[in-house]
Motif scaffolding. Structure first.
Motif, PDB file in Angstrom:
ATOM      1  N   ALA A  53       1.012  -1.183   0.037  1.00 49.74           N
ATOM      2  CA  ALA A  53      -0.106   0.022   0.158  1.00 49.74           C
ATOM      3  C   ALA A  53       0.914   1.355   0.005  1.00 49.74           C
ATOM      4  CB  ALA A  53      -0.907  -0.096   1.252  1.00 49.74           C
ATOM      5  N   VAL A  54       0.523   2.078  -1.111  1.00 50.99           N
ATOM      6  CA  VAL A  54       1.355   3.268  -1.184  1.00 50.99           C
ATOM      7  C   VAL A  54       0.577   4.358  -1.092  1.00 50.99           C
ATOM      8  CG1 VAL A  54       3.164   4.782  -2.436  1.00 50.99           C
ATOM      9  CG2 VAL A  54       3.114   2.217  -2.478  1.00 50.99           C
ATOM     10  N   GLY A  55       0.451   5.340  -0.134  1.00 47.58           N
ATOM     11  CA  GLY A  55      -0.356   6.545   0.101  1.00 47.58           C
ATOM     12  C   GLY A  55      -1.740   6.066   0.081  1.00 47.58           C
ATOM     13  N   GLU A  56      -2.622   6.801  -0.590  1.00 49.46           N
ATOM     14  CA  GLU A  56      -4.039   6.361  -0.664  1.00 49.46           C
ATOM     15  C   GLU A  56      -4.490   5.462  -1.591  1.00 49.46           C
ATOM     16  OE1 GLU A  56      -3.314   9.280  -3.930  1.00 49.46           O
ATOM     17  OE2 GLU A  56      -2.560   9.083  -1.966  1.00 49.46           O
ATOM     18  N   SER A  57      -3.376   4.796  -2.307  1.00 48.15           N
ATOM     19  CA  SER A  57      -3.900   3.713  -3.243  1.00 48.15           C
ATOM     20  C   SER A  57      -3.713   2.362  -2.536  1.00 48.15           C
ATOM     21  CB  SER A  57      -2.966   3.652  -4.518  1.00 48.15           C
ATOM     22  OG  SER A  57      -3.077   5.006  -5.262  1.00 48.15           O
ATOM     23  N   ARG A  58      -4.793   1.393  -2.767  1.00 47.17           N
ATOM     24  CA  ARG A  58      -4.724  -0.033  -2.122  1.00 47.17           C
ATOM     25  C   ARG A  58      -4.832  -0.850  -3.348  1.00 47.17           C
ATOM     26  NH1 ARG A  58      -3.203   2.736   1.324  1.00 47.17           N
ATOM     27  NH2 ARG A  58      -3.912   3.066   3.315  1.00 47.17           N
ATOM     28  N   HIS A  59      -3.851  -1.284  -3.771  1.00 48.87           N
ATOM     29  CA  HIS A  59      -3.917  -2.182  -5.137  1.00 48.87           C
ATOM     30  C   HIS A  59      -4.173  -3.622  -4.716  1.00 48.87           C
ATOM     31  CE1 HIS A  59      -2.136   1.153  -7.381  1.00 48.87           C
ATOM     32  NE2 HIS A  59      -1.286   1.287  -6.604  1.00 48.87           N
ATOM     33  N   THR A  60      -4.437  -4.475  -5.769  1.00 47.79           N
ATOM     34  CA  THR A  60      -4.676  -5.937  -5.701  1.00 47.79           C
ATOM     35  C   THR A  60      -3.893  -6.790  -6.449  1.00 47.79           C
ATOM     36  OG1 THR A  60      -6.235  -7.484  -5.481  1.00 47.79           O
ATOM     37  CG2 THR A  60      -6.551  -5.770  -6.896  1.00 47.79           C
ATOM     38  N   ALA A  61      -3.403  -7.785  -6.307  1.00 51.40           N
ATOM     39  CA  ALA A  61      -2.990  -9.046  -7.224  1.00 51.40           C
ATOM     40  C   ALA A  61      -3.961  -9.537  -7.860  1.00 51.40           C
ATOM     41  CB  ALA A  61      -1.818  -9.737  -6.365  1.00 51.40           C
ATOM     42  N   VAL A  62      -3.546 -10.431  -8.712  1.00 51.87           N
ATOM     43  CA  VAL A  62      -4.569 -11.049  -9.608  1.00 51.87           C
ATOM     44  C   VAL A  62      -4.921 -12.550  -9.057  1.00 51.87           C
ATOM     45  CG1 VAL A  62      -4.178  -9.885 -11.741  1.00 51.87           C
ATOM     46  CG2 VAL A  62      -3.118 -11.986 -11.092  1.00 51.87           C
ATOM     47  N   VAL A  66      -7.555 -20.194 -12.598  1.00 48.88           N
ATOM     48  CA  VAL A  66      -8.475 -20.612 -13.503  1.00 48.88           C
ATOM     49  C   VAL A  66      -8.910 -19.090 -14.296  1.00 48.88           C
ATOM     50  CG1 VAL A  66     -10.515 -21.805 -14.221  1.00 48.88           C
ATOM     51  CG2 VAL A  66      -9.077 -22.786 -12.430  1.00 48.88           C
ATOM     52  N   SER A  67      -9.260 -18.056 -13.472  1.00 48.58           N
ATOM     53  CA  SER A  67      -9.662 -17.051 -14.026  1.00 48.58           C
ATOM     54  C   SER A  67      -9.303 -15.602 -13.196  1.00 48.58           C
ATOM     55  CB  SER A  67     -11.138 -16.727 -13.938  1.00 48.58           C
ATOM     56  OG  SER A  67     -11.730 -15.671 -14.704  1.00 48.58           O
ATOM     57  N   ALA A  68      -8.687 -14.752 -13.630  1.00 45.24           N
ATOM     58  CA  ALA A  68      -8.012 -13.740 -13.081  1.00 45.24           C
ATOM     59  C   ALA A  68      -9.183 -12.508 -12.811  1.00 45.24           C
ATOM     60  CB  ALA A  68      -6.927 -12.967 -13.639  1.00 45.24           C
ATOM     61  N   GLY A  69     -10.313 -12.885 -13.386  1.00 43.15           N
ATOM     62  CA  GLY A  69     -11.526 -11.965 -13.217  1.00 43.15           C
ATOM     63  C   GLY A  69     -11.191 -10.405 -13.797  1.00 43.15           C
ATOM     64  N   HIS A  70     -12.113  -9.659 -13.405  1.00 43.32           N
ATOM     65  CA  HIS A  70     -11.913  -8.324 -14.197  1.00 43.32           C
ATOM     66  C   HIS A  70     -11.670  -7.261 -12.993  1.00 43.32           C
ATOM     67  CE1 HIS A  70     -13.844 -10.200 -17.634  1.00 43.32           C
ATOM     68  NE2 HIS A  70     -14.886 -10.734 -16.714  1.00 43.32           N
ATOM     69  N   PRO A  71     -10.829  -6.343 -13.538  1.00 42.76           N
ATOM     70  CA  PRO A  71     -10.678  -5.220 -12.342  1.00 42.76           C
ATOM     71  C   PRO A  71     -11.799  -4.425 -11.971  1.00 42.76           C
ATOM     72  CG  PRO A  71      -9.506  -4.657 -14.688  1.00 42.76           C
ATOM     73  CD  PRO A  71     -10.200  -6.124 -14.647  1.00 42.76           C
ATOM     74  N   LEU A  72     -11.689  -3.781 -10.737  1.00 39.88           N
ATOM     75  CA  LEU A  72     -12.710  -2.890 -10.462  1.00 39.88           C
ATOM     76  C   LEU A  72     -12.035  -1.822  -9.341  1.00 39.88           C
ATOM     77  CD1 LEU A  72     -16.389  -3.271  -9.564  1.00 39.88           C
ATOM     78  CD2 LEU A  72     -14.837  -2.187  -7.864  1.00 39.88           C
ATOM     79  N   ARG A  73     -12.165  -0.509  -9.658  1.00 35.15           N
ATOM     80  CA  ARG A  73     -11.470   0.013  -8.399  1.00 35.15           C
ATOM     81  C   ARG A  73     -12.709   1.136  -8.062  1.00 35.15           C
ATOM     82  NH1 ARG A  73      -6.615   4.093 -10.588  1.00 35.15           N
ATOM     83  NH2 ARG A  73      -5.789   1.868 -10.465  1.00 35.15           N
ATOM     84  N   ASP A  74     -12.538   1.240  -6.717  1.00 32.71           N
ATOM     85  CA  ASP A  74     -13.637   1.926  -5.900  1.00 32.71           C
ATOM     86  C   ASP A  74     -12.961   3.295  -5.310  1.00 32.71           C
ATOM     87  OD1 ASP A  74     -15.925   2.514  -4.038  1.00 32.71           O
ATOM     88  OD2 ASP A  74     -14.771   1.588  -2.668  1.00 32.71           O
ATOM     89  N   TYR A  75     -13.705   4.401  -5.535  1.00 33.47           N
ATOM     90  CA  TYR A  75     -13.256   5.536  -4.981  1.00 33.47           C
ATOM     91  C   TYR A  75     -13.475   5.633  -3.599  1.00 33.47           C
ATOM     92  CZ  TYR A  75     -12.516  10.584  -4.329  1.00 33.47           C
ATOM     93  OH  TYR A  75     -12.126  11.653  -3.684  1.00 33.47           O
TER      94      TYR A  75
END
Length: 279
Positions: free
Chosen positions: A19-28, A67-76
């Motif tokens: 986690a860097v600053g206000e961004s919370r990333h996710t792995a696949v 099997v499936s990495a799914g689709h990315p979604l970003r929430d403000y």
């Protein structure tokens, strides 16, 4: 060697990266910290039990088949909370809003999720493992704490279907794991009931052992390569790339992690996988 196998699927998942600053990333795909946390929650190991957490983190190795990495979604994301006041601790959310009313501020962040991601997980135990694989399987069937996919807002959408099976390596264990269909149509269910012997449970039907036709359509099954991630010796998988991940827990209570090496292999699905039943 024996392996504990289970599946992870939900409408939303978030496998936290650095986690860097206000961004919370996710792995696949789920990392080691997330998988250890899932198993520990099922067993009732609390985050503040440092000794048990350390022993648990050193006792198991994981492999993940995406099997499936799914689709990315970003929430403000916006959160209203008061700033800290010395050693004073707000006991409840009501305390934050009432007692800390004059110190309230808004925290803005961006959080990432994966939608409709499906991963299969294999676990092997070291000699120092505090629990056997069968004990963990029983805990996954009747968990002590709620289980979720990275965040509490990401519940499981299907049962974990945990099994303990022997295999020559991570690859064989994951490819021959009868994880079961996610969506079972009435037609497929009737067909499975018809072809299943009276003295055999319906869950053992080969038609229900793998993804259904509807599942394959949703996941675009076969259109994308399958990814295998594992730690240490896989037994029957040859590494194509070595990755560095910062998800080896050092302290759960202080949220401290260190880096580890993980292996990656990408290939088509035809290898040793159970063939889905035709409909």
């Amino acid at each position: 060697m024996e392996y504990l196998l289970f599946r992870l699927y939900g409408p939303l998942a978030s496998w936290g990266e650095i986690a860097v600053g206000e961004s919370r990333h996710t792995a696949v795909y789920p990392g080691k910290s997330a998988l250890l946390g899932l198993l520990a929650a099922a067993l009732g190991v609390r985050r503040d039990e440092e000794e048990r957490q350390t022993e648990f983190a050193a006792g198991y190795r994981f492999a993940v088949k995406v099997v499936s990495a799914g689709h990315p979604l970003r929430d403000y994301h916006t959160t209203q909370a008061p700033d800290s006041v010395g050693k004073f601790v707000y006991r409840t959310r009501r305390d934050e809003l009432v007692v800390g009313k004059e110190r309230l501020g808004t925290i803005l962040s961006s959080r990432e999720y994966r939608c409709d991601a499906l991963s299969l997980v294999a676990v092997t135990a070291e000699e120092s493992a505090p629990y056997t694989l069968n004990e963990i399987r029983e805990a996954l069937l009747k968990p002590r704490f709620n289980l979720y996919l990275g965040r509490k807002s990401c519940p499981l959408a299907v049962p974990l279907n945990p099994l303990v099976r022997p295999a020559a390596g991570f690859g064989e264990a994951l490819d021959n794991y009868p994880h079961g269909a996610l969506f079972i149509s009435k037609y497929l269910l009737r067909k499975a009931e018809k072809e299943t012997a009276k003295d055999v449970t319906l869950s053992c039907s080969p038609l229900l052992a793998a993804l259904s036709r509807e599942d394959e359509y949703v996941f675009a099954y076969g259109n994308y390569p399958i990814r295998y991630y594992w730690e240490g010796e896989a037994g029957d998988l040859v590494s194509q790339q070595a990755l560095t991940r910062h998800d080896q827990p050092l302290s759960r209570s202080r949220w401290q992690f260190t880096q580890r090496t993980e292996h990656l292999r990408i290939e088509k699905e035809e290898r040793r996988c159970i063939s889905p039943g035709s409909e």
